[in-house]
Motif scaffolding. Sequence first.
Motif, mmCIF file in Angstrom:
data_model
loop_
_atom_site.group_PDB
_atom_site.id
_atom_site.type_symbol
_atom_site.label_atom_id
_atom_site.label_comp_id
_atom_site.label_asym_id
_atom_site.label_seq_id
_atom_site.Cartn_x
_atom_site.Cartn_y
_atom_site.Cartn_z
ATOM 1 N N GLY A 344 0.798 -1.213 0.000
ATOM 2 C CA GLY A 344 0.000 0.000 0.000
ATOM 3 C C GLY A 344 0.834 1.269 0.000
ATOM 4 N N LEU A 345 1.928 1.269 0.746
ATOM 5 C CA LEU A 345 2.779 2.458 0.810
ATOM 6 C C LEU A 345 3.486 2.710 -0.516
ATOM 7 C CD1 LEU A 345 4.197 1.886 4.397
ATOM 8 C CD2 LEU A 345 2.908 3.906 3.657
ATOM 9 N N VAL A 346 3.985 1.666 -1.159
ATOM 10 C CA VAL A 346 4.656 1.827 -2.448
ATOM 11 C C VAL A 346 3.663 2.314 -3.503
ATOM 12 C CG1 VAL A 346 5.845 0.625 -4.319
ATOM 13 C CG2 VAL A 346 6.464 0.143 -1.940
ATOM 14 N N VAL A 347 2.488 1.699 -3.555
ATOM 15 C CA VAL A 347 1.470 2.119 -4.520
ATOM 16 C C VAL A 347 1.081 3.572 -4.302
ATOM 17 C CG1 VAL A 347 -0.961 1.808 -5.141
ATOM 18 C CG2 VAL A 347 0.536 -0.177 -4.981
ATOM 19 N N SER A 348 0.925 3.975 -3.056
ATOM 20 C CA SER A 348 0.511 5.357 -2.772
ATOM 21 C C SER A 348 1.531 6.370 -3.266
ATOM 22 C CB SER A 348 0.277 5.538 -1.269
ATOM 23 O OG SER A 348 1.501 5.483 -0.540
ATOM 24 N N GLY A 349 2.816 5.999 -3.238
ATOM 25 C CA GLY A 349 3.846 6.915 -3.705
ATOM 26 C C GLY A 349 3.681 7.279 -5.165
ATOM 27 N N PHE A 350 3.207 6.323 -5.966
ATOM 28 C CA PHE A 350 3.009 6.577 -7.393
ATOM 29 C C PHE A 350 1.637 7.180 -7.682
ATOM 30 C CE2 PHE A 350 6.361 3.397 -7.268
ATOM 31 C CZ PHE A 350 7.268 3.905 -8.185
ATOM 32 N N VAL A 351 0.604 6.679 -7.012
ATOM 33 C CA VAL A 351 -0.743 7.185 -7.256
ATOM 34 C C VAL A 351 -0.887 8.636 -6.786
ATOM 35 C CG1 VAL A 351 -3.177 6.877 -6.653
ATOM 36 C CG2 VAL A 351 -1.765 4.879 -7.131
ATOM 37 N N LEU A 352 -0.257 8.976 -5.678
ATOM 38 C CA LEU A 352 -0.361 10.329 -5.119
ATOM 39 C C LEU A 352 0.826 11.219 -5.488
ATOM 40 C CD1 LEU A 352 -1.596 9.409 -1.510
ATOM 41 C CD2 LEU A 352 -2.980 10.034 -3.500
ATOM 42 N N TRP A 353 1.622 10.805 -6.419
ATOM 43 C CA TRP A 353 2.840 11.531 -6.822
ATOM 44 C C TRP A 353 2.497 12.986 -7.166
ATOM 45 C CZ3 TRP A 353 6.729 8.972 -10.729
ATOM 46 C CH2 TRP A 353 7.936 9.671 -10.702
ATOM 47 N N GLY A 354 3.128 13.910 -6.454
ATOM 48 C CA GLY A 354 2.925 15.328 -6.712
ATOM 49 C C GLY A 354 1.817 15.956 -5.892
ATOM 50 N N TYR A 355 1.079 15.162 -5.102
ATOM 51 C CA TYR A 355 0.033 15.762 -4.286
ATOM 52 C C TYR A 355 0.679 16.677 -3.248
ATOM 53 C CZ TYR A 355 -4.240 16.357 -1.640
ATOM 54 O OH TYR A 355 -5.326 16.909 -1.013
ATOM 55 N N PRO A 356 0.186 17.904 -3.100
ATOM 56 C CA PRO A 356 0.868 18.857 -2.204
ATOM 57 C C PRO A 356 0.614 18.552 -0.735
ATOM 58 C CG PRO A 356 -1.107 19.854 -3.144
ATOM 59 C CD PRO A 356 -0.950 18.525 -3.816
ATOM 60 N N ASN A 357 1.674 18.605 0.047
ATOM 61 C CA ASN A 357 1.555 18.617 1.496
ATOM 62 C C ASN A 357 1.364 20.061 1.945
ATOM 63 O OD1 ASN A 357 1.781 15.956 2.788
ATOM 64 N ND2 ASN A 357 3.726 15.805 1.706
ATOM 65 N N ILE A 358 1.342 20.307 3.230
ATOM 66 C CA ILE A 358 1.203 21.680 3.699
ATOM 67 C C ILE A 358 2.434 22.480 3.283
ATOM 68 C CG2 ILE A 358 -0.299 21.047 5.598
ATOM 69 C CD1 ILE A 358 2.051 21.250 7.472
ATOM 70 N N GLU A 359 2.300 23.783 3.288
ATOM 71 C CA GLU A 359 3.335 24.674 2.759
ATOM 72 C C GLU A 359 4.688 24.444 3.443
ATOM 73 O OE1 GLU A 359 4.093 29.493 2.061
ATOM 74 O OE2 GLU A 359 2.214 28.752 2.923
ATOM 75 N N GLY A 360 5.732 24.385 2.626
ATOM 76 C CA GLY A 360 7.086 24.229 3.134
ATOM 77 C C GLY A 360 7.539 22.797 3.262
ATOM 78 N N ILE A 361 6.676 21.852 2.928
ATOM 79 C CA ILE A 361 7.002 20.428 3.045
ATOM 80 C C ILE A 361 6.960 19.815 1.644
ATOM 81 C CG2 ILE A 361 6.140 18.209 3.940
ATOM 82 C CD1 ILE A 361 5.234 19.700 6.424
ATOM 83 N N PRO A 362 7.893 18.920 1.307
ATOM 84 C CA PRO A 362 7.903 18.326 -0.036
ATOM 85 C C PRO A 362 6.579 17.646 -0.376
ATOM 86 C CG PRO A 362 9.920 17.774 1.152
ATOM 87 C CD PRO A 362 9.016 18.435 2.132
ATOM 88 N N ASP A 363 6.264 17.643 -1.678
ATOM 89 C CA ASP A 363 5.067 16.950 -2.135
ATOM 90 C C ASP A 363 5.221 15.445 -1.938
ATOM 91 O OD1 ASP A 363 4.162 19.423 -2.951
ATOM 92 O OD2 ASP A 363 4.636 19.105 -5.078
ATOM 93 N N VAL A 364 4.098 14.742 -1.922
ATOM 94 C CA VAL A 364 4.131 13.276 -1.859
ATOM 95 C C VAL A 364 4.846 12.752 -3.100
ATOM 96 C CG1 VAL A 364 2.742 11.171 -1.714
ATOM 97 C CG2 VAL A 364 1.948 13.271 -0.597
ATOM 98 N N ASN A 365 5.731 11.775 -2.910
ATOM 99 C CA ASN A 365 6.527 11.269 -4.032
ATOM 100 C C ASN A 365 6.932 9.828 -3.785
ATOM 101 O OD1 ASN A 365 9.622 11.262 -2.989
ATOM 102 N ND2 ASN A 365 8.493 12.963 -2.052
ATOM 103 N N PRO A 366 7.236 9.067 -4.846
ATOM 104 C CA PRO A 366 7.566 7.643 -4.669
ATOM 105 C C PRO A 366 8.788 7.399 -3.804
ATOM 106 C CG PRO A 366 7.068 8.123 -6.972
ATOM 107 C CD PRO A 366 7.152 9.440 -6.270
ATOM 108 N N LEU A 367 9.843 8.211 -3.979
ATOM 109 C CA LEU A 367 11.060 7.977 -3.211
ATOM 110 C C LEU A 367 10.829 8.189 -1.724
ATOM 111 C CD1 LEU A 367 13.871 9.529 -5.462
ATOM 112 C CD2 LEU A 367 13.348 7.110 -5.068
ATOM 113 N N GLY A 368 10.035 9.199 -1.391
ATOM 114 C CA GLY A 368 9.730 9.442 0.014
ATOM 115 C C GLY A 368 8.945 8.297 0.625
ATOM 116 N N GLN A 369 7.955 7.782 -0.123
ATOM 117 C CA GLN A 369 7.144 6.679 0.391
ATOM 118 C C GLN A 369 7.956 5.387 0.500
ATOM 119 O OE1 GLN A 369 4.744 8.692 1.558
ATOM 120 N NE2 GLN A 369 3.151 7.222 1.027
#
Length: 442
Positions: A344-369
């Motif tokens: 689930g965590l790996v899939v979410s990294g790709f499905v949510l790729w680029g979704y914005p987090n709150i200001e000043g925090i990196p967007d959701v991304n596959p490498l982070g997940q």
Amino acid sequence: MSPEDTLASMESVITDLFYWVSIALMIAIHAGFLAYEVGASRSKNVLASAMKNLLTFAVVISTFFFFGWWFYYAFPQFPVGAIDFTGAKDYLPWAEISGPNTTSVNGIFWGAFALFAATTGSIMSGAVLERIRTSAFLVLTTVLGSVVWIIGAAWAWHGNGWLLTEWGWHDFGAAGCVHLIAGAFTLGVLINLGPRIGRFVNGKAVTIPPHNLPLTMLGLMLIFIGFFGFLMGCVVYTNSGYFSIFGNPTNLSAIAFSTLMGLAGGIIGAYVSSKGEPFWTISGGLAGVISVAPGMDLYHPALAFIIAVVGGSLIPHFGKVIEKFGIDDVVGAVTVHGGCAVYGLVVSGFVLWGYPNIEGIPDVNPLGQIGGTVVLALLGFVPGYLISLALKKANLLRIPAEVELAGLDLSEVPATPYPEGIPVTTMNGFKNGTAVKEEVTV
């Protein structure tokens, strides 16, 4: 009292009640795990299994009060930053807000997190059935529930947690800091604990059937009920609305869609993949919810359903892989909680790729997940393996073989579960094309 003060007071009461209900519902998880494990045990071990669940609940909650809660506020930036001794001092057991302070909601939040902590211990409990010493298990569950998981929660869930601030991590439903950590910790313990006597013969896996499969299935249904309380605890409720623990706006409607579609999809996927095997089918519901947990605040219901179907279909295959390594996971905890959390965590990294987090925090991304998944898996596995190895070396981990063969109830519990006996059941099967019945020893 002014209208503004009255409104503020009502809003505070509603917040308290929201998390109070969350705590009550999460207790259903532990009722479910108790029934789940009692049913999965053989009749000679059912009371020992039940007592182990009760002790898990009591020991983790008390140790979480005395030292576990402090870790969440002290470790969000460690090891990339310093341990926050100053900010965490208010969450020590002798701090003012840890007592009957009528202006503090700390006890409500502590209660919800304490139930999360106890859940990690219950996840491990079923995997190690029928051969672990109760004393060793309580040491392990204390470390898992009151140290390891809450450090993982500080990294992965705290608003200042380094996985969020540095890598853009997103895991609404705690697939990482609860399920993955518990599953990885359990795997480390199982490697050292070894399989039950008779589970593997000449390297071949032998099925040891549960003595009451319907009770196991009922237990999982209770866990499904408790999951709604679990997910309430993942929501930040404020006077201005609902937010994820990372600060993203959300609502209960999104969680209801994803949870129910996750349950349904997981059951369907496991049913098809296992060809209707009851244990895997009902476990598929849990697998489906864990699979969608990382992004369940953001997924469309149809997408959640698809992700859950795949997650449910994977667990029978994950279980076979575990078996090939000679690991005896009685209830599939590593498979369902650990395996589906990774998926689930790996899939979410790709499905949510680029979704914005709150200001000043990196967007959701596959490498982070993916990176966060590796970090939390290691955080769980390493202490689970090392502490259980030390207990094994000291001959404190596993019960003696003669006790295991006779049953733990005879040596550990001053009572009998079935004083009038239980009937011997039969399994239908085929041999050389002819239907036969085999007696099953329970």
